[in-house]
Design a protein around this motif. Structure first.
Motif, short mmCIF file in Angstrom:
data_model
loop_
_atom_site.label_atom_id
_atom_site.label_comp_id
_atom_site.label_asym_id
_atom_site.label_seq_id
_atom_site.Cartn_x
_atom_site.Cartn_y
_atom_site.Cartn_z
N UNK A 367 0.84 -1.31 -0.01
CA UNK A 367 0.19 0.05 0.21
C UNK A 367 0.72 1.33 -0.16
N UNK A 368 1.05 1.69 -1.34
CA UNK A 368 2.22 2.85 -1.36
C UNK A 368 1.41 4.33 -0.95
N UNK A 369 1.26 4.60 0.21
CA UNK A 369 0.22 5.70 0.75
C UNK A 369 1.45 7.03 0.91
N UNK A 370 2.55 7.36 -0.05
CA UNK A 370 3.21 8.23 0.42
C UNK A 370 2.61 9.57 0.47
N UNK A 371 1.46 9.91 0.32
CA UNK A 371 0.81 11.08 0.80
C UNK A 371 0.52 11.18 2.27
N UNK A 372 0.36 10.05 2.67
CA UNK A 372 0.06 9.99 4.24
C UNK A 372 1.47 10.39 5.06
N UNK A 373 2.56 9.43 4.32
CA UNK A 373 4.08 10.04 5.10
C UNK A 373 4.28 11.54 4.82
#
Ligand SMILES: N=NNCCOCCOc1ccc(-c2cn(C[C@@H]3NC[C@@H](O)[C@H]3O)nn2)cc1
Length: 447
Positions: A367-373
């Protein structure tokens, strides 16, 4: 690279809430809450979702605790379901319900994680709502009985407690705006509920001092930040009015023993009146040990005559937004925390909720949630600025460990650092899980 490093004594954590993750809504003696009623009423929750099964954490709590252990967090904030432990709302305890929380607490302690319990995270027993719920002053005494029973059951092990989560949501969002349970649109009802929630907070703090003398207790208001559109006094005044609705209305009574007159005057113009009895403010302003602060977003706003109760309109035009539509406004986090210190002094603060909704799904196991990072980097930097400015921040508790039932948005909005498949209940650690794990371990991160 630039490094943001936190004080060694900062506590790191993650948070959830009973109705949002447990499921087992009709299991082992649990009685209905107002959110069972509200979510099962067509039209109230997106896609007709409800908390009947949620993340099935009632049966999977051991797995969830292992994720907390892998994260390396110091604390886990969860809530107790009042109707699960006290199905009659008062009186006898439900052994299965109490047993679930005893097992969860023991699992946390065995894995070196400190439990922080929220007593009220919006799931009022439906039986009390039949008699007016929080509008009825008698609910205050019912809450004190429930809270005292929990202090007696778990106070020997659990030393940090939160009375009420987001009283603004439980009063005005739920009884004036009508978006949350019980879904009323009645200003007087909302004012009465807000006062009774604070009274319940104060009475449970009094009981806590006798039952858990070595414990710490607070409550967890939600705040946002409204930035005036211009230096024009009308824009500043408009932002002040709405800010006071969330901040001063719920904090002045606790820290100053009085409600803000500005808001009382505004409410009166809309036929809403505060009904305070002799001694109430002394009870509400019982000293507390910390304040929880829940922050998600903020925005620019300006004066607009006749627009809502506060003659204000939001200007969201130029911000990135999360998948729930809220502006990403990390500067507001820094500003509201320093604002609280100006208003109330050095009350110790735990960030009891901060996080973002991004609805990424699992692709090839990832789950590539870079925006949350990115959101977390921005907001933890803002938090670090507040700490460097002298705001006494004691901990940061991320919302949320798991994707879960996001109230009126149902399961359509994902706030977790762990993805949940609501059909199989399979958990998948998101990229943000690994980033947060590294940050907790290092006590710093690079931007
Ligand atoms: N400001 N005035 N607006 C007027 C119009 O508002 C319309 C909508 O308002 C709101 C305001 C706030 C929220 C909200 C949700 N969460 C996330 C949960 N926190 C506790 C935990 O359970 C999380 O799930 N925190 N806050 C929702 C809707």
């Amino acid at each position: 690279m630039t490094t943001i490093e936190f004080p060694q004594d900062l506590k790191w954590g993650a948070a959830t809430a009973a109705y949002q993750i447990e499921g087992a809504a009709n299991k082992d003696g649990r009685a209905p809450s107002i959110w069972d009623t509200f979510s099962h009423t067509p039209g109230n929750v997106k896609n007709g979702d409800n908390g009947d099964e949620a993340c099935d954490s009632y049966h999977r709590y051991k797995e969830d605790v292992q994720y907390l252990k892998e994260l390396g967090v110091d604390v886990y904030r969860f809530s107790i379901s009042w109707p699960r432990v006290m199905p009659g709302a008062t009186g006898d305890l439900n052994p299965e319900g109490v047993g679930y929380y005893r097992n969860l607490i023991q699992e946390l302690v065995d894995n070196g994680i400190e439990p922080i319990i929220t007593l009220y995270h919006w799931d009022l027993p439906q039986s009390l709502q039949e008699n007016g719920g929080w509008e009825n002053r008698n609910t205050v005494d019912a809450f004190q009985e429930y809270a005292s029973a929990m202090f007696r059951e778990f106070g020997d092990v659990v030393k940090k407690w939160i009375t009420i989560n987001e009283p603004w949501c439980a009063s005005f969002l739920s009884n004036y705006i009508g978006m949350h349970a019980p879904g009323k649109q009645d200003l007087q009802a909302a004012i009465d509920v807000s006062h009774h929630l604070l009274l319940a907070h104060g009475k449970s703090v009094q009981a806590f001092r006798d039952i858990v003398p070595d414990g710490e207790i607070g409550y967890a208001p939600n705040v946002d930040w409204l930035e005036p559109y211009s230096p024009a006094q009308e824009d500043k005044d408009a932002c002040e009015r709405e800010m006071q609705w969330k901040v001063q209305w719920f904090m002045d009574p606790v820290f100053k023993g009085e409600y803000p007159q500005l808001l009382q005057d505004i409410f009166a113009k809309h036929n809403g009146y505060l009904k305070v009895e002799e001694g109430d403010m002394d009870i509400i302003s019982q000293p507390i040990d910390f304040m929880g602060i829940n922050y998600y977003s903020g925005h620019v706003a300006r004066y607009k005559e006749g627009n809502g109760m506060f003659d204000i309109e939001p200007i969201w035009v130029d911000y990135d937004k999360t998948d729930i539509g809220w502006p990403v406004y990390a500067d507001g986090f820094y500003k509201v925390l320093t604002h609280l210190q100006e208003l109330y002094g050095d009350i110790p603060i735990y960030i009891t909720e901060n996080g973002a909704c991004y609805n990424h799904e699992v692709k090839d196991g990832i789950v590539n949630d870079q925006e949350r990072i990115d959101y977390l980097k921005q907001h933890l930097t803002a938090l670090h600025r507040a700490i460097k400015s002298g705001v006494p921040i004691k901990g940061y508790i991320l919302w949320s460990l798991l994707d879960n039932f996001e109230w009126a948005e149902g399961y359509s909005k994902r706030f977790g650092i762990i993805h949940v498949n609501y059909r199989t209940f399979e958990r998948t650690k998101k990229e943000s899980f690994y980033w947060y794990k590294q940050t907790v371990h290092n006590n710093w991160f690079e931007i």
